[in-house]
Design a protein around this motif. Structure first.
Motif, PDB file in Angstrom:
ATOM      1  N   THR A   3     -14.110 -16.538  13.392  1.00 39.02           N
ATOM      2  CA  THR A   3     -13.555 -15.334  14.007  1.00 39.02           C
ATOM      3  C   THR A   3     -14.248 -14.065  13.539  1.00 39.02           C
ATOM      4  O   THR A   3     -13.883 -12.977  13.944  1.00 39.02           O
ATOM      5  CB  THR A   3     -12.040 -15.212  13.717  1.00 39.02           C
ATOM      6  OG1 THR A   3     -11.851 -15.187  12.303  1.00 39.02           O
ATOM      7  CG2 THR A   3     -11.273 -16.354  14.348  1.00 39.02           C
ATOM      8  N   LYS A   4     -15.264 -14.203  12.682  1.00 43.85           N
ATOM      9  CA  LYS A   4     -16.005 -13.040  12.207  1.00 43.85           C
ATOM     10  C   LYS A   4     -17.476 -13.420  12.081  1.00 43.85           C
ATOM     11  O   LYS A   4     -17.794 -14.498  11.604  1.00 43.85           O
ATOM     12  CB  LYS A   4     -15.458 -12.570  10.857  1.00 43.85           C
ATOM     13  CG  LYS A   4     -16.005 -11.232  10.428  1.00 43.85           C
ATOM     14  CD  LYS A   4     -15.238 -10.699   9.234  1.00 43.85           C
ATOM     15  CE  LYS A   4     -15.728  -9.308   8.932  1.00 43.85           C
ATOM     16  NZ  LYS A   4     -14.946  -8.676   7.897  1.00 43.85           N
ATOM     17  N   THR A  10     -15.592  -9.156  15.138  1.00 36.18           N
ATOM     18  CA  THR A  10     -14.523 -10.135  15.032  1.00 36.18           C
ATOM     19  C   THR A  10     -14.098 -10.609  16.418  1.00 36.18           C
ATOM     20  O   THR A  10     -14.329  -9.941  17.417  1.00 36.18           O
ATOM     21  CB  THR A  10     -13.294  -9.533  14.315  1.00 36.18           C
ATOM     22  OG1 THR A  10     -12.850  -8.398  15.043  1.00 36.18           O
ATOM     23  CG2 THR A  10     -13.635  -9.138  12.896  1.00 36.18           C
TER      24      THR A  10
END
Length: 168
Positions: A3-4, A10
């Protein structure tokens, strides 16, 4: 699930579903917060709050991201044609595009289609073009592009300027 990214961008997971034999090829946001997912059999509408899904339009041959217009119309590539779905009515807007054509949003709510290929490494003739679709069949305006690379996508910048993404 990542997710990053290394650059700090992000991502948020919106939906999780079971694997399908045919992968979705596009995603478009609806004004009510839902999404349209382009599948080979048509457009699925998904409520991102509940996860409930239903067919927005069942139409074999759809591919790429759809465009949702301010008047509620939805445009999507279907085979070699660009089609418009609105209030239960389907009509062809433009056509005779090559396989792999990409639908693009342009200025003033215009629809554009990137089609063809560029002559790569100076070999042969390319068929690359940007076509402004118009509102009905026969309104399309094709603008050939001479570009010595394999163009994969484009993005509208301003006026009649597009950014071409290519692999050389």
């Amino acid at each position: 699930m990542e997710t990053k990214t290394w650059s700090g961008a992000t991502a948020e997971v919106l939906l999780v579903g079971r694997a399908e034999s045919e992968r979705p090829t596009g995603l478009a946001c609806l004004p009510d917060g839902g999404v349209l997912i382009t599948c080979p059999d048509g457009l699925r509408e998904v409520d991102t709050g509940s996860g409930q899904a239903h067919w927005h339009v069942l139409l074999p041959g759809c591919h790429g991201g759809a465009l949702v217009r301010g008047d509620g119309a939805v445009l999507v590539m279907c085979g070699s044609a660009l089609v418009r779905w609105q209030e239960g009515h389907l009509r062809v807007v433009a056509g005779a595009f090559e396989e792999g054509s990409v639908l693009l949003a342009g200025p003033d709510d215009e629809s554009w289609v990137l089609s063809g290929y560029g002559a790569t490494l100076g070999v042969g003739q390319g068929t690359l073009a940007l076509t402004r679709a118009g509102d009905t069949v026969g309104d399309q305006l094709r603008y050939p592009i001479t570009f010595d690379a394999a163009v994969r996508s484009a993005l509208w910048l301003d006026g009649r300027r597009f950014f071409l993404a290519a692999q050389r």
